[in-house]
Design an enzyme around this catalytic site. Structure first.
Site, short mmCIF file in Angstrom:
data_model
loop_
_atom_site.label_atom_id
_atom_site.label_comp_id
_atom_site.label_asym_id
_atom_site.label_seq_id
_atom_site.Cartn_x
_atom_site.Cartn_y
_atom_site.Cartn_z
N PRO A 1 0.60 -1.01 0.09
CA PRO A 1 0.03 -0.07 0.09
C PRO A 1 1.02 1.37 0.09
O PRO A 1 1.75 1.44 1.12
CB PRO A 1 -0.65 -0.02 1.43
CG PRO A 1 -0.25 -0.67 2.40
CD PRO A 1 0.81 -1.63 1.72
N MET A 2 0.98 2.45 -1.00
CA MET A 2 1.42 3.13 -1.19
C MET A 2 0.46 4.75 -0.99
O MET A 2 0.17 4.11 -2.20
CB MET A 2 2.45 3.03 -1.99
CG MET A 2 3.63 2.83 -1.54
SD MET A 2 4.08 1.44 -3.12
CE MET A 2 3.40 0.46 -4.05
N CYS B 1 3.39 2.35 9.10
CA CYS B 1 3.88 4.50 8.68
C CYS B 1 4.78 5.48 9.68
O CYS B 1 3.78 5.69 11.33
CB CYS B 1 2.56 5.17 7.81
SG CYS B 1 3.10 6.69 6.73
N ASN C 1 8.55 -7.29 3.64
CA ASN C 1 8.72 -6.26 2.88
C ASN C 1 10.37 -5.14 3.04
O ASN C 1 10.59 -5.86 4.35
CB ASN C 1 6.92 -5.62 3.32
CG ASN C 1 7.18 -3.99 2.83
OD1 ASN C 1 7.26 -3.30 3.02
ND2 ASN C 1 7.57 -3.65 1.55
N GLY C 2 10.36 -4.72 2.69
CA GLY C 2 11.29 -3.92 2.26
C GLY C 2 12.82 -4.70 1.83
O GLY C 2 13.31 -5.58 1.54
N GLY C 3 13.32 -2.86 0.51
CA GLY C 3 14.53 -3.06 0.04
C GLY C 3 14.60 -3.97 -1.46
O GLY C 3 15.32 -4.58 -1.49
N GLY D 1 7.24 -2.64 -3.27
CA GLY D 1 7.10 -1.29 -2.93
C GLY D 1 6.59 -0.59 -4.30
O GLY D 1 6.51 -0.64 -4.99
#
Length: 441
Positions: free
Chosen positions: A70-71, A155, A268-270, A291
């Site tokens: 989600p962004m 967030c 999630n991440g990277g 993302g």
């Protein structure tokens, strides 16, 4: 409180997600025939339907082995429409919708919650810190038949975690999050999940992360956690810096798999390329969430998801065909007058990265910037800009391209923190020291 086993599993099988089989009635409009004047753009066969029932396998949606994060201002309906054209099986997330917005806009919910049924499987992410409003928001959203409802606990934005007192700040109060997840689950038919960081500020130890997960899973039906493998710093860093400055600690994620084998975790991440996704899953990761890479380079990131991750036939659409179908979608929206009618710039925004790193991409973006100043339809926009892109690019299908290192997920065993022991386990160990017959589990 249920204690967790501390045995490292050699192989971890992803848990099948519960799926919903019904859709709401919103329509994206019929496909329209295109003008013969736009000969170059419409030279390909446009008879293929936008979507088919192939989103389901044996009557169910595949599990969320790959999802798009989600962004805010990015993963709107228009981006998700494009993403679904490229991948039939990736799980899509909405932008975060604040619970108070849903509650106070209950007479205008379609603006915030409606989506074409072809976007399934899709997850609604909500944000908030008021139990009553979170419960009401879940109840109102339930009518839209999302496949999961997710609570934002990650967030770091000042508007969210600062002034709003939710997002990553909720990690300071796992008992409240557990109660919130119970309230959300009690008011919807979909499974629920939490998206969080591995820590916040100085509360960033592995044990504190485990206490967060343990408390929530013990106080609610939550069995799915999405773990952004960086901590959040609430003071001194912008949201963009919070995605880069705190170091990635993938070892925390893999330790969670070891210590909570009954739960499901998404990493999630990277992650910037499909090869990293497949490598992480080979190392035992249940699910992967991507993302910015899925937005900034949708063709190459999403174009291989169906085949490389799900082992199912990939999209056979070229970018020319995708643009034809997006044109029909976009212009059908622009033809309708109403208070929620988007500007053409909003519709075109997801397309601007479709030719990432391709010949003609720079010229395409310059032409796009000029065209958006006066074009009133997607058709006229494409007529004016697509001459910048070679036919070979427009008509090609995705090719595998490695954009990141696979080594991030290799040899992590030596980095794993010691196994987490819940309070009851520690008491059990202390009792064993005095009387080994008191505790045998």
């Amino acid at each position: 409180m249920k204690c967790r086993t501390c045995t490292l599993l050699n192989s971890l099988v992803p848990i099948q997600h519960r799926s919903l089989y019904y859709h709401h009635s919103q329509s994206i409009g019929r496909l329209r025939t295109f003008s013969s004047q736009f000969r170059r753009f419409n030279s390909s066969n446009g008879k293929n339907p936008i979507f088919t029932k192939e989103n389901k396998v044996n009557g169910q949606y595949p599990p969320p082995w790959f999802s798009v994060a989600p962004m805010m201002d990015w993963t709107d309906n228009h981006y998700r429409f494009l993403a679904r054209l490229i991948s039939k099986h990736a799980w899509l997330f909405t932008e975060m919708v604040v619970a108070e917005t849903i509650v106070h806009q209950k007479d205008n919910l379609d603006r915030f919650l409606a989506f074409p049924p072809e976007q399934h499987p899709i997850v609604l992410q909500i944000g908030g810190s008021n139990l009553e409003n979170l419960a009401k928001a879940a109840r109102l959203a339930n009518a839209y038949a999302y496949d999961e409802i997710n609570l934002n606990c990650g967030c770091p934005s000042g508007k969210v975690a600062g002034h709003g007192c939710f997002g990553a700040r909720l990690m300071f109060d796992p008992k409240f999050v557990g109660d919130a997840m119970s309230a959300i689950a009690a008011n919807c038919d979909a499974p629920v999940s939490v998206k969080c960081r591995i820590g916040v500020d100085d509360r960033d130890s592995y044990d504190e992360l485990c206490e967060f997960v343990d408390t929530i899973s013990s106080r609610s039906p939550t069995r799915h956690f999405i773990i952004h493998a960086r901590k959040a710093l609430l003071n001194g860093l912008s949201p963009a810096e919070n995605r880069k400055v705190p170091p990635l600690k993938y070892e925390y994620y893999f330790a969670l798999l070891r210590d909570f084998p009954e739960l499901q975790f998404t990493l999630n991440g990277g992650i910037t390329c499909i090869d990293q996704v497949t490598t992480a899953r080979r190392q035992g990761a249940h699910n992967i969430m991507v993302g910015r890479a899925a937005y900034n380079n949708p063709w190459y990131m999403l174009g291989h998801v169906d085949s490389a991750i799900y082992g199912l036939p990939g999209s056979v659409l070229s970018r020319r065909q995708i643009l034809e179908q997006f044109q029909a979608y976009g212009d059908s929206i622009l033809e309708n007058d109403g208070p929620n009618k988007p500007r053409i710039r909003q519709l075109v925004k997801p397309l601007l990265n479709l030719f990432h790193s391709e010949p003609g991409n720079g010229l395409w973006k310059r032409k796009a910037d000029t065209a958006l100043r006066h074009c009133m339809t997607i058709k006229s926009f494409l007529e004016e800009t697509l001459s910048a892109i070679p036919d070979s690019v427009l008509d090609s299908i995705p090719e595998r391209s490695s954009l990141g290192s696979e080594g991030d997920f290799v040899d992590l065993d030596g980095l794993l923190p010691p196994p987490y022991r819940c309070e009851q386990q520690l008491l059990c160990l202390n009792d064993q020291k005095t009387s080994p017959f008191l505790c045998t589990a």
